[in-house]
Design an enzyme around this catalytic site. Structure first.
Site, PDB file in Angstrom:
ATOM      1  N   PHE A 129     -24.942 -56.498  39.063  1.00 21.19           N
ATOM      2  CA  PHE A 129     -25.822 -57.439  38.204  1.00 21.19           C
ATOM      3  C   PHE A 129     -26.384 -57.229  36.589  1.00 21.19           C
ATOM      4  CE2 PHE A 129     -29.920 -58.006  37.323  1.00 21.19           C
ATOM      5  CZ  PHE A 129     -30.321 -59.368  37.384  1.00 21.19           C
ATOM      6  N   ASP A 217     -22.745 -50.335  32.386  1.00 23.10           N
ATOM      7  CA  ASP A 217     -24.121 -50.969  32.177  1.00 23.10           C
ATOM      8  C   ASP A 217     -25.122 -49.670  33.442  1.00 23.10           C
ATOM      9  OD1 ASP A 217     -26.814 -52.265  33.432  1.00 23.10           O
ATOM     10  OD2 ASP A 217     -25.946 -53.446  34.113  1.00 23.10           O
ATOM     11  N   LYS A 246     -34.745 -50.290  30.884  1.00 21.83           N
ATOM     12  CA  LYS A 246     -35.691 -50.014  31.634  1.00 21.83           C
ATOM     13  C   LYS A 246     -36.507 -49.472  31.256  1.00 21.83           C
ATOM     14  CE  LYS A 246     -33.985 -52.783  35.682  1.00 21.83           C
ATOM     15  NZ  LYS A 246     -35.386 -53.443  35.881  1.00 21.83           N
TER      16      LYS A 246
END
Length: 395
Positions: A129, A217, A246
């Site tokens: 994802f 990522d 984040k």
């Protein structure tokens, strides 16, 4: 609680918070909760950290925005800190993780153009994802790829995560077109799936040998969550490109794409940009977060308390008939169950005062703040264990 004016994209629980402090949140009725998900790996230094609150208050009264038409001092400071920690050379600042991954994909396209490849391919992983823009959805795999988003842009080659033989086979078939590999060191949304030991190092060697960009990522696994600044540091490698978001600014929106000099130089003035990316407020927040993590020894604490939490969960849940696996690294832990368990989010919060997350339907995901202590580890273990007792037994 009415959501009639909001687009129907979320399924929020019937709980709303008014304030937080450290690892705790309080709802509108004054009830206290232990936050074991940190806003999905965002509030790594906890809620309302006094140093961050002070920095934000001061910056709001000084300067919020000027645009990237002018030099931004806090942007320069943050770039220096991040490149030092990551072992890379340059940074582009975005507003989110999806944007950071879009930046990485642009670099991959430019890398292919530089090599004269007309139709470049980027290797990505099954069950990955990378975001919800059309480009990052195309690079992802799983439930987010609904039929309504067919014909996604981009040319990607999806391989099984952790399978070196599949990478070798793809190289034989498509090696002349492949320009980069994009992967998560620990797949977060798919249920906390760490890369097998040695896999990242082998991919690094493979990319170097074939002239591909290794792009990681670290949006969920970075910023100290695994006990190192970045998960790739556990294997002693340095990728060509790393994406962050984040936990970078503890809730202030920011993303970052870090790159080696060779990869970063593919961009030229005007080839990429962002109105809000790297504004003074977000960059000062991120600088403060980095300082807090360093000054308070939160990398070591994430490793210590994460190891303790993982061990305690395995002891308490190892024989549970519905628990398939307990896995993770640092404070990034998944408990895979044999049945769908989204209702556990409400049960754990309502009945036990512990906030957890369920991802891919069957995996409890724990992402508590890096400030977690031993007593709170036991609170999480107790809350999850008791919530699981409420699940009906499978036939």
């Amino acid at each position: 609680m009415s959501h009639a004016c909001l687009m129907n994209t979320y399924q929020p629980l019937p709980i709303s918070f008014t304030h937080g402090l450290g690892t705790r949140l309080w709802d509108q009725h004054g009830r206290e909760y232990l936050d074991a998900m940190a806003g999905v790996a965002v509030t790594g230094i906890g809620h309302a950290h006094p140093r961050l609150v002070a920095a934000l208050r001061e910056q709001v009264g000084l300067l919020l925005h000027t645009s990237n038409l002018y030099a931004i001092d806090w942007q320069q400071r943050l770039a220096q800190k991040l490149t030092r920690l990551a072992g890379l050379d340059r940074v582009f600042f975005n507003n989110s993780g999806a944007e950071a991954n879009e930046t990485a994909l642009k670099l991959a396209r430019l890398h292919g153009r530089q090599k004269g490849i007309a139709a470049p391919l980027v290797v990505v992983m099954e069950n990955a994802f990378h975001g919800r823009t059309l480009g990052t959805l195309s690079a992802s795999d799983g439930p987010a790829l609904s039929p309504g988003f067919a014909h996604l842009p981009g040319d990607f080659l999806k391989l099984p995560f952790g399978d070196l033989a599949a990478l070798e086979h793809a190289t034989q078939l498509y090696g002349q077109r492949i320009v980069a590999v994009l992967l998560e060191p620990i797949q977060g949304e798919s249920g906390i799936q760490p890369a097998p030991p040695g896999y990242l190092k082998a991919v690094r060697e493979h990319c170097t040998r074939h002239g591909w960009l290794m792009m990681l990522d670290e949006i969920q696994s970075g910023m100290g969550r695994t006990g190192q600044w970045f998960a790739y540091q556990h294997e002693g490698i340095v990728p060509d490109v790393v994406t962050l978001a984040k936990g970078l600014a503890n809730g202030i929106p920011i993303g970052a794409c870090l790159a080696s000099e060779a990869a970063a130089s593919l961009f030229t003035p005007g080839s990429h940009g962002s109105t809000f990316g790297g504004n003074p407020l977000a960059c000062r927040a991120a600088c403060t977060v980095l300082e807090v993590i360093e000054d308070e020894g939160l990398l070591a604490n994430a490793q210590l308390q994460g190891g303790r939490l993982l061990a305690r969960l395995r002891v308490e849940l190892g024989a549970h008939p519905q628990v398939v696996a307990v896995r993770g690294q640092g404070l990034m832990i998944g408990i895979e169950l044999a049945r769908p368990c989204r209702e556990l989010m409400l049960i754990a919060a309502r009945d036990h005062g512990v906030l957890i997350n369920v991802t891919r339907g069957t995996t409890i995901r724990l992402l508590p703040p890096l400030t977690l202590d031993e007593r709170e580890v036991e609170m999480i273990v107790r809350g999850v264990s008791r919530a699981l007792e409420a699940l009906p037994v499978l036939a």
